[in-house]
Write a protein that holds these residues in place. Structure first.
Motif, mmCIF file in Angstrom:
data_model
loop_
_atom_site.group_PDB
_atom_site.id
_atom_site.type_symbol
_atom_site.label_atom_id
_atom_site.label_comp_id
_atom_site.label_asym_id
_atom_site.label_seq_id
_atom_site.Cartn_x
_atom_site.Cartn_y
_atom_site.Cartn_z
ATOM 1 N N TYR A 189 27.605 5.597 -22.090
ATOM 2 C CA TYR A 189 27.228 6.535 -21.036
ATOM 3 C C TYR A 189 25.862 6.111 -20.513
ATOM 4 O O TYR A 189 24.919 5.969 -21.289
ATOM 5 C CB TYR A 189 27.155 7.953 -21.605
ATOM 6 N N ILE A 190 25.771 5.891 -19.216
ATOM 7 C CA ILE A 190 24.497 5.475 -18.635
ATOM 8 C C ILE A 190 24.042 6.562 -17.675
ATOM 9 O O ILE A 190 24.702 6.837 -16.668
ATOM 10 C CB ILE A 190 24.638 4.116 -17.923
ATOM 11 N N GLY A 191 22.935 7.199 -17.996
ATOM 12 C CA GLY A 191 22.409 8.302 -17.188
ATOM 13 C C GLY A 191 21.900 7.830 -15.838
ATOM 14 O O GLY A 191 21.755 6.628 -15.593
ATOM 15 N N ASP A 192 21.614 8.762 -14.959
ATOM 16 C CA ASP A 192 21.217 8.457 -13.581
ATOM 17 C C ASP A 192 19.945 7.611 -13.525
ATOM 18 O O ASP A 192 19.130 7.631 -14.438
ATOM 19 C CB ASP A 192 20.979 9.761 -12.810
ATOM 20 N N ASN A 193 19.765 6.916 -12.418
ATOM 21 C CA ASN A 193 18.543 6.166 -12.087
ATOM 22 C C ASN A 193 18.156 5.137 -13.143
ATOM 23 O O ASN A 193 16.979 4.886 -13.370
ATOM 24 C CB ASN A 193 17.340 7.109 -11.891
ATOM 25 N N THR A 194 19.133 4.568 -13.802
ATOM 26 C CA THR A 194 18.819 3.599 -14.859
ATOM 27 C C THR A 194 18.977 2.183 -14.326
ATOM 28 O O THR A 194 19.865 1.912 -13.522
ATOM 29 C CB THR A 194 19.748 3.839 -16.060
ATOM 30 N N HIS A 195 18.099 1.306 -14.768
ATOM 31 C CA HIS A 195 18.191 -0.099 -14.382
ATOM 32 C C HIS A 195 18.449 -0.932 -15.635
ATOM 33 O O HIS A 195 17.682 -0.863 -16.590
ATOM 34 C CB HIS A 195 16.880 -0.524 -13.718
ATOM 35 N N ILE A 196 19.525 -1.691 -15.632
ATOM 36 C CA ILE A 196 19.847 -2.537 -16.784
ATOM 37 C C ILE A 196 20.075 -3.950 -16.283
ATOM 38 O O ILE A 196 20.880 -4.174 -15.384
ATOM 39 C CB ILE A 196 21.100 -2.008 -17.523
ATOM 40 N N GLU A 197 19.358 -4.900 -16.854
ATOM 41 C CA GLU A 197 19.490 -6.290 -16.401
ATOM 42 C C GLU A 197 19.414 -7.214 -17.607
ATOM 43 O O GLU A 197 18.577 -7.017 -18.497
ATOM 44 C CB GLU A 197 18.365 -6.597 -15.399
ATOM 45 N N ASN A 198 20.284 -8.211 -17.641
ATOM 46 C CA ASN A 198 20.332 -9.199 -18.729
ATOM 47 C C ASN A 198 20.460 -8.540 -20.102
ATOM 48 O O ASN A 198 19.762 -8.910 -21.033
ATOM 49 C CB ASN A 198 19.086 -10.088 -18.735
ATOM 50 N N CYS A 199 21.320 -7.573 -20.219
ATOM 51 C CA CYS A 199 21.452 -6.857 -21.492
ATOM 52 C C CYS A 199 22.890 -6.891 -21.997
ATOM 53 O O CYS A 199 23.828 -7.079 -21.233
ATOM 54 C CB CYS A 199 21.069 -5.386 -21.322
ATOM 55 N N ARG B 32 19.765 7.204 -21.748
ATOM 56 C CA ARG B 32 19.243 8.384 -21.051
ATOM 57 C C ARG B 32 18.885 8.040 -19.608
ATOM 58 O O ARG B 32 18.626 6.889 -19.286
ATOM 59 C CB ARG B 32 18.015 8.913 -21.786
ATOM 60 N N ALA B 33 18.856 9.071 -18.780
ATOM 61 C CA ALA B 33 18.536 8.883 -17.377
ATOM 62 C C ALA B 33 17.150 8.265 -17.241
ATOM 63 O O ALA B 33 16.302 8.420 -18.119
ATOM 64 C CB ALA B 33 18.602 10.227 -16.654
ATOM 65 N N ASN B 34 16.937 7.544 -16.143
ATOM 66 C CA ASN B 34 15.651 6.933 -15.799
ATOM 67 C C ASN B 34 15.206 5.861 -16.784
ATOM 68 O O ASN B 34 14.021 5.588 -16.911
ATOM 69 C CB ASN B 34 14.544 7.994 -15.682
ATOM 70 N N SER B 35 16.130 5.248 -17.520
ATOM 71 C CA SER B 35 15.736 4.167 -18.422
ATOM 72 C C SER B 35 15.566 2.880 -17.620
ATOM 73 O O SER B 35 16.162 2.706 -16.558
ATOM 74 C CB SER B 35 16.801 3.935 -19.494
ATOM 75 N N TYR B 36 14.764 1.986 -18.160
ATOM 76 C CA TYR B 36 14.564 0.681 -17.536
ATOM 77 C C TYR B 36 14.689 -0.366 -18.633
ATOM 78 O O TYR B 36 13.833 -0.468 -19.503
ATOM 79 C CB TYR B 36 13.184 0.637 -16.877
ATOM 80 N N LEU B 37 15.800 -1.097 -18.648
ATOM 81 C CA LEU B 37 16.066 -2.035 -19.729
ATOM 82 C C LEU B 37 16.314 -3.409 -19.124
ATOM 83 O O LEU B 37 17.291 -3.604 -18.411
ATOM 84 C CB LEU B 37 17.300 -1.595 -20.517
ATOM 85 N N VAL B 38 15.415 -4.347 -19.395
ATOM 86 C CA VAL B 38 15.577 -5.681 -18.842
ATOM 87 C C VAL B 38 15.342 -6.706 -19.937
ATOM 88 O O VAL B 38 14.359 -6.621 -20.678
ATOM 89 C CB VAL B 38 14.597 -5.915 -17.674
ATOM 90 N N GLY B 39 16.264 -7.652 -20.065
ATOM 91 C CA GLY B 39 16.059 -8.774 -20.969
ATOM 92 C C GLY B 39 15.169 -9.782 -20.268
ATOM 93 O O GLY B 39 15.599 -10.445 -19.329
ATOM 94 N N GLU B 40 13.905 -9.875 -20.700
ATOM 95 C CA GLU B 40 12.955 -10.740 -19.976
ATOM 96 C C GLU B 40 13.205 -12.203 -20.328
ATOM 97 O O GLU B 40 13.330 -13.051 -19.457
ATOM 98 C CB GLU B 40 11.514 -10.371 -20.332
ATOM 99 N N GLU B 41 13.256 -12.485 -21.616
ATOM 100 C CA GLU B 41 13.517 -13.875 -22.027
ATOM 101 C C GLU B 41 14.832 -13.879 -22.772
ATOM 102 O O GLU B 41 14.892 -13.545 -23.947
ATOM 103 C CB GLU B 41 12.399 -14.378 -22.931
#
Lengths: 357, 422
Positions: free
Chosen positions: A315-325, A334-343
């Motif tokens: 379940y991915i809450g609203d306004n979430t950004h997920i990249e390279n994960c 949870r809503a408003n999460s920011y998850l990015v795989g940097e390296e």
């Protein structure tokens, strides 16, 4: 496999949206009309056992043969876990002895491929081999330190076998698929156990390479092992390529899996999908690009999912950004999460905060 | 001795002629619904979810698709040691052989099947409605009232009541009278075609009425029980229940599934609807696609744009194709550059490049305006539409059509083009 293997054995890893890794080996066996299949499980097998709760998905469960799940058991003369691949077979030697089939196919559940084992068997008989090992030439640049590499002569007999070399002499790897006569296997495994040796590759294949006729059977088709995070991610992303999808999804024979009875995927206003795989039971309200979303995913409003793998029931809450994960199954983001795989690829494991009503 | 408290008999032999070419090759209960389902999945899933594990499915009209879909009942967990699902086609007898001539006649011809389970109650269902209903609650109502027969009813707006079989009850829900499609309805309770009979009552009345031609539950058996003074009760159901007997109601019921929170929700964990999954892979959405307000089945590849539509499994929608307000069933292929408006496209259809469906002014259908209306384009299964043609509204196409079938590459609104079947 890092955190992903805390939850399950590699063979039970979800692959390509709707499948689990072991489905490929099991479907290949079913499609090759192998009727009797034993699955050895030990490590973290809950998820795998759940997946194998019925053999009907792969068309096993016949009166002749069937699907056997063999776990380590405590007996009067044994209280060990499986100490290696050969030991797993040794501990279930009665199963092999009671069978009447002349040949055995040994395969692992962590590879994604299609194969008619009858072709390998024909080759095996043709070469008068004792053991046939399925091999593949890897692309240059692929690191060999996770594979067993083999060197063959012009007749395809294997002359050298190295397990996980840091510097490889060849780019031919063993796919971990073997064909062997049943009596031969029983004899070798018994021998191996007498010397307190437990590993099929190290203690049987490599030690016998000059005594027994061990042949390599080269394949050119798609084959990929998923047992590292990079390979797991890459294998899933391969399914975004039309030729890979066509090979696995549209060409006969099919790959089978447990049927989950999920409704079709649903796209609401605000859904924006580009170059992605979406599985059944998903509800999408946001942006998904270059990603694989597994079954029962929920993607909230105004979310962006890029270059990621979302496993089952997330379940991915609203306004979430997920990249390279890679988002582990059952996670509640949870809503408003920011998850990015940097390296490299980031593995996201969250608790399941939802309740079934 | 085998003893089942309640068994179900599911009437699935009807053609459903108001669905036009959709049912020219398949019985109505086998028509696709909601992307991956078939209509019969709803009553079958209701049965197993209600704890009814013995179901006789009566087939007659075009049973092939139904038979292969049901099989031994694995998808619904109806593969049982005792009971489970049985498909019951009409059969030849030593003295005579006849088709099922009416709903109750079909049940009459299978008295031996029902008797073999020694049931207390028999649930009669029809295979052409979309709903989720707990038959066990209805059975509790039946038992609490010591009823001989219980009929499920649904309140409908009084102005629409004249389209239904209407049931008049007293304050205890005991049935006083019935009216079939009355001009001036005295009640707004419509019969849903779902009955629970005491087995003794059912058997006795079927045998007594055996000689009645075209023996029907609503017309003959229920009135017979009523005349004999048996206690008949009406069980009121207030959930979602949709008759999908006409193309427009079928289209509407599909479209309701794409609402944000649909009244009929397939995504609830509780009361799952099961079906035979014909396809497993995930769906692929390409770089240039747009999808809004749609539901899409497994294994479908989308390269075009889809708005407000219900798409089945294994469908291909080509590049630059725009699909709006349409239902597209399993394994249909729509090639590139097409424009599809308000169409119902059956299974295994091929639509070539640049076809436009549902364009131009409305005109009533010239052959069957009571079937093909509401501006819909209906395409029968396995049809082929050649590239570049324009098709108007209230039209129907069935069979392998070639450019010669379209004058100036146009099929005007209201025209029918049927090359095979019907």
């Amino acid at each position: 496999m890092k955190e992903l293997s805390q939850k399950r054995a590699t063979s039970a890893m979800p692959v390509a949206g709707s499948y689990r890794s072991i489905d490929f080996a099991l479907s290949n066996m079913s499609n090759s009309r192998i009727q009797k299949v034993a699955v050895f499980t030990q490590y973290n097998s809950g998820s795998l056992n759940e997946h194998l709760n019925s053999s009907k998905w792969w068309d096993f469960g016949r009166k002749q043969g069937g699907l056997y799940v063999l776990t380590p058991t405590v007996t009067s003369d044994n209280n060990n876990w499986y100490r290696g691949t050969a030991d797993a077979i040794y501990q279930n030697l009665d199963f092999l002895k009671k069978s009447h089939e002349p040949y055995v196919v040994i395969a692992s559940g962590d590879c994604v491929y299609k194969m008619d084992f009858n072709k390998v068997l024909e080759y095996h008989i043709d070469k008068k081999a004792d053991i046939t090992v399925v091999c593949k030439d890897m692309d240059p640049g692929v690191s060999m330190d996770r594979y067993g590499t083999v060197k063959m002569n012009e007749d395809c007999r294997i002359e050298e076998f190295e397990e996980k070399p840091l510097v490889a002499k060849t780019n031919t790897v063993s796919c971990g698929i073997y064909v062997i006569r049943r009596r031969q296997l029983i004899e070798m495994v018994e021998h191996c156990a007498e010397d307190d040796r437990y590993d099929f590759v190290r203690d049987i294949l490599i030690r016998h390479k000059d005594i027994k006729r061990i042949y390599g059977y080269k394949i050119k088709d798609y084959w990929r092992n998923i047992a590292s995070v990079e390979d797991y991610f890459g294998t899933n992303m391969d399914f975004l390529k039309p030729e890979v999808r066509n090979y696995f999804f549209h060409q006969y024979p099919d790959i089978y899996s447990k049927v989950d009875d999920l409704p079709p995927a649903k796209y609401n206003v605000g859904a924006h999908i580009k170059n992605s795989l979406i599985s059944s039971g998903c509800i999408v309200n946001g942006v998904v690009e270059d990603s694989v979303v597994f079954k029962k995913g929920y993607i909230g409003n105004n979310c962006t999912i890029k270059n990621s793998i979302i496993l089952n029931d997330v379940y991915i809450g609203d306004n979430t950004h997920i990249e390279n994960c890679i988002v582990e199954s059952g996670s509640t983001i949870r809503a408003n999460s920011y998850l990015v795989g940097e390296e490299g690829i980031k593995i996201v494991v969250e608790r399941d905060d939802r309740y079934v009503i | 001795m085998i003893k089942k408290e309640m068994i179900a008999m599911l009437l699935a032999g009807g053609q459903g002629s108001r669905l036009g070419v959709l049912t020219s090759k398949v019985a109505k209960p086998a028509v696709s619904f909601g992307g991956k389902y078939r209509i019969i999945d709803f009553p079958l899933s209701n049965c197993i979810n209600s704890g009814v594990d013995t179901v006789g499915v009566l087939t007659q009209y075009q049973p092939l698709r139904l038979n292969t879909h049901i099989g031994i009942g694995i998808p619904w967990d109806l593969d049982r040691n005792i009971g489970g699902v049985s498909v019951l086609p009409p059969y030849e007898k030593s003295s005579n052989s006849e088709w099922y001539t009416g709903t109750a006649n079909a049940i009459y011809q299978n008295i031996d099947y029902m008797e073999s389970f020694n049931p207390e109650y028999v649930l009669i269902l029809s295979g052409d409605h979309i709903y989720k209903m707990d038959y066990e609650v209805m059975l509790d109502f039946h038992k609490a009232n010591n009823a001989a027969v219980t009929i499920a009813v649904m309140p409908v707006p009084i102005e629409e009541a004249s389209r239904f079989g209407i049931i008049i009850t007293d304050e205890n829900r005991r049935i006083q009278d019935f009216e079939e499609k009355p001009a001036n309805p005295r009640s707004n309770l419509a019969s849903m075609g779902i009955y629970i009979f005491n087995w003794k009552t059912l058997k006795e009345s079927l045998i007594a009425m055996a000689e009645q031609p075209a023996l029907d539950f609503g017309k003959h058996v229920i009135p017979y029980c009523h005349e004999k003074g048996q206690p008949l009760y009406a069980y009121e159901f207030n959930g979602y229940w949709k008759d999908v007997g006409t193309l427009s109601s079928y289209w509407e019921a599909n479209m309701e599934l794409i609402d944000i929170v649909p009244e009929f929700n397939l995504y609830e964990e509780y009361w799952k609807i099961y079906t035979k999954s014909e396809s497993l892979p995930p769906q692929y959405i390409s770089q240039d696609s747009v999808i809004e307000r749609s539901i899409i089945g497994e294994g479908t590849d989308i390269y075009g744009k889809v708005y407000n539509s219900v798409i089945g499994c294994g469908v291909t929608i080509g590049k630059d194709t725009v699909v709006r307000d349409s239902i597209i069933m399993n394994n249909t292929c729509i090639q590139g550059g097409c424009e599809i408006n308000k169409a119902i496209i059956a299974e295994n259809v091929t639509i070539s490049d640049g076809v436009q469906l549902g364009v131009g002014e409305e005109a009533p259908n010239e052959t069957a305006p009571h079937i093909y209306n509401s501006g819909l384009v209906t395409v029968g299964e396995k049809s082929v539409i050649p590239s570049g043609v324009k098709v108007g509204k209230n039209t129907v196409i069935s069979g392998v059509t070639t450019p010669e079938d379209y004058e100036d590459s146009i099929l005007a609104s209201g025209k029918s083009l049927i090359k095979a079947g019907e």
